[in-house]
Design a protein around this motif. Structure first.
Motif, PDB file in Angstrom:
ATOM      1  N   THR A  35       0.825  -1.210   0.000  1.00  0.00           N
ATOM      2  CA  THR A  35       0.000   0.000   0.000  1.00  0.00           C
ATOM      3  C   THR A  35       0.859   1.259   0.000  1.00  0.00           C
ATOM      4  N   THR A  41      -5.904   6.865  -3.904  1.00  0.00           N
ATOM      5  CA  THR A  41      -7.113   6.297  -4.518  1.00  0.00           C
ATOM      6  C   THR A  41      -6.988   4.789  -4.667  1.00  0.00           C
ATOM      7  N   ILE A  44      -7.491   2.666  -1.380  1.00  0.00           N
ATOM      8  CA  ILE A  44      -8.809   2.337  -0.841  1.00  0.00           C
ATOM      9  C   ILE A  44      -9.755   1.825  -1.920  1.00  0.00           C
ATOM     10  N   SER A  45      -9.220   1.440  -3.082  1.00  0.00           N
ATOM     11  CA  SER A  45     -10.120   0.960  -4.130  1.00  0.00           C
ATOM     12  C   SER A  45     -10.640  -0.428  -3.780  1.00  0.00           C
ATOM     13  N   THR A  46     -11.906  -0.671  -4.119  1.00  0.00           N
ATOM     14  CA  THR A  46     -12.469  -2.005  -3.945  1.00  0.00           C
ATOM     15  C   THR A  46     -12.945  -2.513  -5.297  1.00  0.00           C
ATOM     16  N   PRO A  48      -9.469  -4.502  -4.067  1.00  0.00           N
ATOM     17  CA  PRO A  48      -8.126  -3.941  -3.926  1.00  0.00           C
ATOM     18  C   PRO A  48      -7.314  -4.091  -5.202  1.00  0.00           C
ATOM     19  N   TRP A 241      -4.332   6.212   3.841  1.00  0.00           N
ATOM     20  CA  TRP A 241      -3.737   4.907   4.084  1.00  0.00           C
ATOM     21  C   TRP A 241      -2.391   4.732   3.409  1.00  0.00           C
TER      22      TRP A 241
ATOM     23  N   ASN B 137      -7.374  -0.438   9.639  1.00  0.00           N
ATOM     24  CA  ASN B 137      -7.688   0.140   8.338  1.00  0.00           C
ATOM     25  C   ASN B 137      -7.656  -0.880   7.219  1.00  0.00           C
ATOM     26  N   HIS B 141     -11.312  -2.800   8.015  1.00  0.00           N
ATOM     27  CA  HIS B 141     -12.213  -1.693   7.737  1.00  0.00           C
ATOM     28  C   HIS B 141     -13.473  -2.210   7.040  1.00  0.00           C
ATOM     29  N   VAL B 143     -15.557  -1.004   4.946  1.00  0.00           N
ATOM     30  CA  VAL B 143     -15.810  -0.661   3.548  1.00  0.00           C
ATOM     31  C   VAL B 143     -14.600  -0.983   2.678  1.00  0.00           C
ATOM     32  N   TYR B 144     -13.428  -0.466   3.070  1.00  0.00           N
ATOM     33  CA  TYR B 144     -12.257  -0.587   2.214  1.00  0.00           C
ATOM     34  C   TYR B 144     -11.303  -1.698   2.648  1.00  0.00           C
ATOM     35  N   SER B 149     -13.612  -6.772   1.432  1.00  0.00           N
ATOM     36  CA  SER B 149     -13.716  -7.018  -0.006  1.00  0.00           C
ATOM     37  C   SER B 149     -13.753  -8.508  -0.317  1.00  0.00           C
TER      38      SER B 149
END
Lengths: 276, 303
Positions: A35, A41, A44-46, A48, A241, B137, B141, B143-144, B149
């Motif tokens: 990371t 951006t 925190i993209s989903t 990942p 992050w 985090n 986390h 959401v992220y 995921s």
């Protein structure tokens, strides 16, 4: 259980299992390191992002912060400063107890160990108020004093166990030649004990570098080391992050390398010689 | 106890035959440690029996056991003691069980063993604030996070770990940091297991399980008790992990004794009350310390 019997199937299973576990345990560190090279951006993209163009932007951003250098310097100053100070106190004490033991030596050693059992939270309030009165809150000096004191028992113990292993004959020869105790310590013992002193120092540096109870409670900005700097990323405003990861990676990498190199000595230091 | 034989001799006769005054060498260390042990503790004890609130300077005087009475009547104390117990107990069980199993596993020969071992001990060298934030985090986390995921890619509802399972989440983080410690100590201990003893057991027809329970585990018992005691000392006052993740919440779900004292003393400035809590923490730690010192002193005396 380590069977040397040739059983290829069993060995395959062990290899697979051991590697899967190792990778799982290490994964959060690996993911953090990954990371650190992403953009915010991408971080925190989903789902990942696994394929991305690595960037050094986060490292530059963190380093460019006006106060970053201070946190790094504070960490270095408190961990090395407290280690040197603890060694200065501990070397004569360990020397005295290892080479001139008296009836009281075992109980002195155990008493030193018992000071380590004081839960920091039990004395948090008076230390905080004392530091406030003395103007030591949020200073490197204040933290350095605390770290010296909390590591001193471990340092004395480790040095004591190392000094016990130094062959007495060499010192005996020095005595015959008329060496005084101080000469004996500095001219004969210290050169022999350099490896032991070095690994004791390393353990003390590692413990101080990662200490987070006192640093979070006694410092906020001027005297704050990296542990407290990283904690400041926990605020819910904004998701930084990638920068958090870059800062964390820089904060843990040196200590991780040192820890890996000295794991053997760490065991005896952390268990006060009870496991070697 | 082949592991311990080397550490033990305390007074080789050859070295005692000379009269030397070693007090100047010894007293600086003894002196500073004595001050460090006595002064703050005496202050805590003193504060715990007076009325002292930084926000209310008019409140003064001797309080007797008032602070302790408030403390014992406060449900927050009992919640925090329970939470401390749950946190310490769970982490101890997880770290000792996994530490032992890992020690056995990584003691086997396999390709890349030394690198795999380095990976497993790595979390121990990560500073607590980093570990906690990485887990909070990037892993947990809602959401992220990576777990979220994975859950959504499997068509599941992502879990909000720190809201729904706050204590469990803290336990996961702390256990992740301390399994490597248990592993490192127990691996060192297991390596001193006598090869001949194992060979003899094997010739007698002991299978892997019998070997583990009758040879390995008894051999590790001393090391396991050391791990338990040292971890307990540190785990009793887990702080940084809670500081950066849950702040003791939601509600008081993750408020352990350390967090309670911190929040009463340094957030609400009730010094008297917090000091009474500090004394409780000292007593708890001393009970554990008593056993640790006893174990270590047995090692010192064994020659």
């Amino acid at each position: 259980m380590s069977t040397s019997a040739p059983n290829p199937q069993r060995k395959t299973w062990i290899t697979v299992l051991a590697w899967v576990i190792a990778i799982l345990v290490f994964f959060p560190i690996f993911w953090m390191a990954l990371t650190a090279f992403k953009t915010e951006t991408e971080a925190i993209s989903t789902p990942p992002s696994l394929l991305f163009a690595p960037t050094l932007e986060n490292f530059n951003d963190v380093i460019a912060r006006s106060n970053y250098a201070r946190f790094v310097w504070n960490s270095i100053a408190v961990s090395f400063g407290s280690t040197l100070l603890a060694l200065a106190f501990a070397i004569p004490a360990a020397y005295a107890m290892a080479f001139f033991p008296t009836k009281r030596t075992p109980s002195t050693l155990l008493w030193m160990l018992s000071t380590k059992m004081m839960p920091p939270v039990g004395v948090l309030i008076p230390i905080y108020l004392l530091f406030k009165t003395l103007g030591l809150l949020d200073t490197v000096t204040g933290l350095l004093i605390i770290y010296t004191l909390i590591n001193l028992p471990i340092v004395v113990w480790m040095l004591y166990t190392y000094f016990k292993d130094v062959p007495g004959e060499i010192l005996e020869a020095g005595r015959v030649d008329g060496a005084k105790p101080m000469q004996e310590l500095f001219l004969l013992l210290l050169p022999l004990a350099v490896p032991g002193i070095a690994s004791t120092g390393l353990l003390s540096v590692i413990l101080s570098w990662n200490e987070a109870f006192w640093s979070l409670n006694l410092t906020s900005s001027q005297g704050a080391p990296l542990t407290a700097f990283i904690a400041s990323f926990s605020s819910p405003q904004g998701l930084f992050w990638a920068k958090l990861s870059a800062a964390s990676l820089m904060a843990i990498a040196p200590i991780l390398v040192v820890g890996w190199m000295s794991q053997r000595q760490l065991v005896s230091g952390l268990t006060f010689g009870a496991v070697k | 106890m082949t592991t311990l034989a080397k550490t033990s001799p305390i007074a080789p006769a050859a070295k005692t035959n000379r009269e030397v005054d070693t007090r100047p060498l010894l007293w600086p260390s003894v002196g500073v440690l004595f001050l460090w042990m006595i002064v703050p503790l005496a202050m805590t004890l003193y504060f715990s029996v007076i009325r002292y609130n930084l926000l209310n300077p008019t409140l003064t005087g001797f309080a007797g056991l008032e602070n302790y009475k408030f403390l014992f009547d406060d449900p927050a104390l009992w919640t925090s003691l329970w939470n401390t117990l749950v946190l310490v107990g769970s982490v101890l069980i997880i770290t000792v069980v996994l530490g032992t199993l890992f020690a056995v596993l990584y003691n086997q020969e396999f390709p890349g063993r030394s690198i795999a071992r380095l990976l497993v001990i790595a979390p121990f060298f990560v500073m607590p604030t980093v570990s906690a934030l990485v887990w909070k985090n990037m892993m947990m986390h809602p959401v992220y996070g990576l777990i979220a995921s994975i859950q959504s890619s499997l068509g599941m509802q992502p879990t909000d770990w720190f809201s729904d399972y706050p204590m469990f989440s803290v336990i996961v983080i702390v256990a992740w940091q301390w399994v490597p410690f248990a592993f490192l100590i127990l691996l060192t201990a297991i390596q001193s297991l006598d090869a001949e003893q194992k060979e003899a057991a094997r010739i007698d027809g002991a299978g892997p399980f019998a070997m583990f329970f009758y040879i390995t585990l008894p051999h590790l018992s001393r090391a396991i008790s050391v791990v338990i005691m040292i971890e307990t000392i540190f785990l009793l006052t887990i702080f940084a992990e809670i500081y950066v993740t849950t702040s003791g919440g939601p509600g008081t779900a993750t408020t352990n004794l350390a967090w309670l004292i911190y929040s009463v003393g340094l957030l609400q400035f009730d010094v008297g009350y917090a000091s009474a809590g500090g004394i409780i923490a000292v007593i708890l730690a001393n009970v554990v310390a008593f056993f640790l010192v006893r174990t270590v002193s047995r090692n010192l005396q064994q020659g």
